[in-house]
Motif scaffolding. Sequence first.
Motif, PDB file in Angstrom:
ATOM      1  N   LYS A   1      29.141   3.278   5.676  1.00 50.28           N
ATOM      2  CA  LYS A   1      29.784   2.132   6.294  1.00 50.28           C
ATOM      3  C   LYS A   1      28.774   1.329   7.112  1.00 50.28           C
ATOM      4  O   LYS A   1      28.756   0.109   7.078  1.00 50.28           O
ATOM      5  CB  LYS A   1      30.929   2.616   7.183  1.00 50.28           C
ATOM      6  CG  LYS A   1      31.683   1.509   7.866  1.00 50.28           C
ATOM      7  CD  LYS A   1      32.814   2.102   8.688  1.00 50.28           C
ATOM      8  CE  LYS A   1      33.505   1.043   9.508  1.00 50.28           C
ATOM      9  NZ  LYS A   1      34.524   1.609  10.373  1.00 50.28           N
ATOM     10  N   LYS A   2      27.905   2.032   7.841  1.00 48.07           N
ATOM     11  CA  LYS A   2      26.906   1.363   8.669  1.00 48.07           C
ATOM     12  C   LYS A   2      25.892   0.629   7.802  1.00 48.07           C
ATOM     13  O   LYS A   2      25.513  -0.502   8.109  1.00 48.07           O
ATOM     14  CB  LYS A   2      26.208   2.387   9.562  1.00 48.07           C
ATOM     15  CG  LYS A   2      25.316   1.753  10.602  1.00 48.07           C
ATOM     16  CD  LYS A   2      24.896   2.763  11.632  1.00 48.07           C
ATOM     17  CE  LYS A   2      23.605   3.386  11.210  1.00 48.07           C
ATOM     18  NZ  LYS A   2      22.993   4.228  12.200  1.00 48.07           N
ATOM     19  N   LEU A   3      25.461   1.234   6.704  1.00 55.03           N
ATOM     20  CA  LEU A   3      24.516   0.587   5.797  1.00 55.03           C
ATOM     21  C   LEU A   3      25.133  -0.672   5.212  1.00 55.03           C
ATOM     22  O   LEU A   3      24.489  -1.719   5.166  1.00 55.03           O
ATOM     23  CB  LEU A   3      24.110   1.548   4.675  1.00 55.03           C
ATOM     24  CG  LEU A   3      23.185   0.972   3.608  1.00 55.03           C
ATOM     25  CD1 LEU A   3      21.878   0.503   4.220  1.00 55.03           C
ATOM     26  CD2 LEU A   3      22.921   2.003   2.526  1.00 55.03           C
TER      27      LEU A   3
ATOM     28  N   VAL B   1      16.857   8.385   9.747  1.00 56.37           N
ATOM     29  CA  VAL B   1      17.853   7.374   9.408  1.00 56.37           C
ATOM     30  C   VAL B   1      18.739   7.043  10.619  1.00 56.37           C
ATOM     31  O   VAL B   1      19.893   6.732  10.481  1.00 56.37           O
ATOM     32  CB  VAL B   1      18.704   7.769   8.181  1.00 56.37           C
ATOM     33  CG1 VAL B   1      19.528   6.608   7.683  1.00 56.37           C
ATOM     34  CG2 VAL B   1      17.820   8.264   7.052  1.00 56.37           C
ATOM     35  N   LEU B   2      18.188   7.153  11.790  1.00 50.40           N
ATOM     36  CA  LEU B   2      18.888   6.716  12.991  1.00 50.40           C
ATOM     37  C   LEU B   2      18.284   5.388  13.428  1.00 50.40           C
ATOM     38  O   LEU B   2      17.076   5.216  13.399  1.00 50.40           O
ATOM     39  CB  LEU B   2      18.740   7.736  14.122  1.00 50.40           C
ATOM     40  CG  LEU B   2      19.367   9.098  13.887  1.00 50.40           C
ATOM     41  CD1 LEU B   2      19.115   9.992  15.084  1.00 50.40           C
ATOM     42  CD2 LEU B   2      20.857   8.971  13.643  1.00 50.40           C
ATOM     43  N   GLU B   3      19.139   4.486  13.837  1.00 53.55           N
ATOM     44  CA  GLU B   3      18.649   3.199  14.302  1.00 53.55           C
ATOM     45  C   GLU B   3      17.981   3.356  15.655  1.00 53.55           C
ATOM     46  O   GLU B   3      18.393   4.159  16.478  1.00 53.55           O
ATOM     47  CB  GLU B   3      19.791   2.197  14.401  1.00 53.55           C
ATOM     48  CG  GLU B   3      20.294   1.788  13.049  1.00 53.55           C
ATOM     49  CD  GLU B   3      21.269   0.642  13.129  1.00 53.55           C
ATOM     50  OE1 GLU B   3      20.986  -0.338  13.826  1.00 53.55           O
ATOM     51  OE2 GLU B   3      22.304   0.748  12.484  1.00 53.55           O
TER      52      GLU B   3
ATOM     53  N   SER C   1      14.425   3.208   4.425  1.00 54.35           N
ATOM     54  CA  SER C   1      13.001   3.508   4.569  1.00 54.35           C
ATOM     55  C   SER C   1      12.154   2.265   4.836  1.00 54.35           C
ATOM     56  O   SER C   1      11.037   2.378   5.327  1.00 54.35           O
ATOM     57  CB  SER C   1      12.472   4.237   3.331  1.00 54.35           C
ATOM     58  OG  SER C   1      12.523   3.396   2.203  1.00 54.35           O
ATOM     59  N   THR C   2      12.685   1.067   4.551  1.00 49.93           N
ATOM     60  CA  THR C   2      11.931  -0.159   4.820  1.00 49.93           C
ATOM     61  C   THR C   2      12.487  -0.931   6.019  1.00 49.93           C
ATOM     62  O   THR C   2      11.969  -1.991   6.362  1.00 49.93           O
ATOM     63  CB  THR C   2      11.935  -1.102   3.592  1.00 49.93           C
ATOM     64  OG1 THR C   2      13.275  -1.525   3.321  1.00 49.93           O
ATOM     65  CG2 THR C   2      11.334  -0.412   2.386  1.00 49.93           C
TER      66      THR C   2
END
Length: 133
Positions: free
Chosen positions: A2-4, A76-78, A67-68
Motif C-alpha cells: 500500500k505504501k509503495l 526498505v524503511l523510509e 532500491s533506487t
Amino acid sequence: MKKLFYILSCALVVLCTACVKSHEYVDLGLPSGIKWATCNVGANAPEEYGDYFAWGETEPKSDYNWSTYKWCGSSVLETKYYTDSEYGSVDNKTFLILSNDAANANWGGDCRMPTYAELDELIKFTIYRLLYD
C-alpha cells in the motif's frame, strides 16, 4: 504494498507548480491567488507529460523501486517524509522542503510543488465547476 503504491501514484508525476515566475503561468482566479504553471517540469508544452520524479527527489530516473529511492533505508524503511514509525524514521514532514522539491530544483525562483491543500483547491474550483456548473 500500500505504501509503495502511494509513493508511486502520488509522487512520480509533477502535476503543476505554484507561484511560477520563471515559466509561463496562468492565474485561475482561485481564492488563494496561486498561479499555476502551464506545463509540467520537463515539458515544453501543456500537452506534454514532462519528467517523472519520486517523492522528495529532484532528478528524473528510469527505474522506480525501493532500491533506487533516495529516501529508502537499507531495510526498505523510509528515512524521510514519514509519519508512521512502523515503516520508517518519523520526521512528520508532510510537504516538501525546497531542497527536495523537483520544481524548485529544476526551475528555481519561487517555483515549488503544490501542497495537498493547493491541489484540493485546484480540483474544487476548476474540475468540480466544470462538471457541476
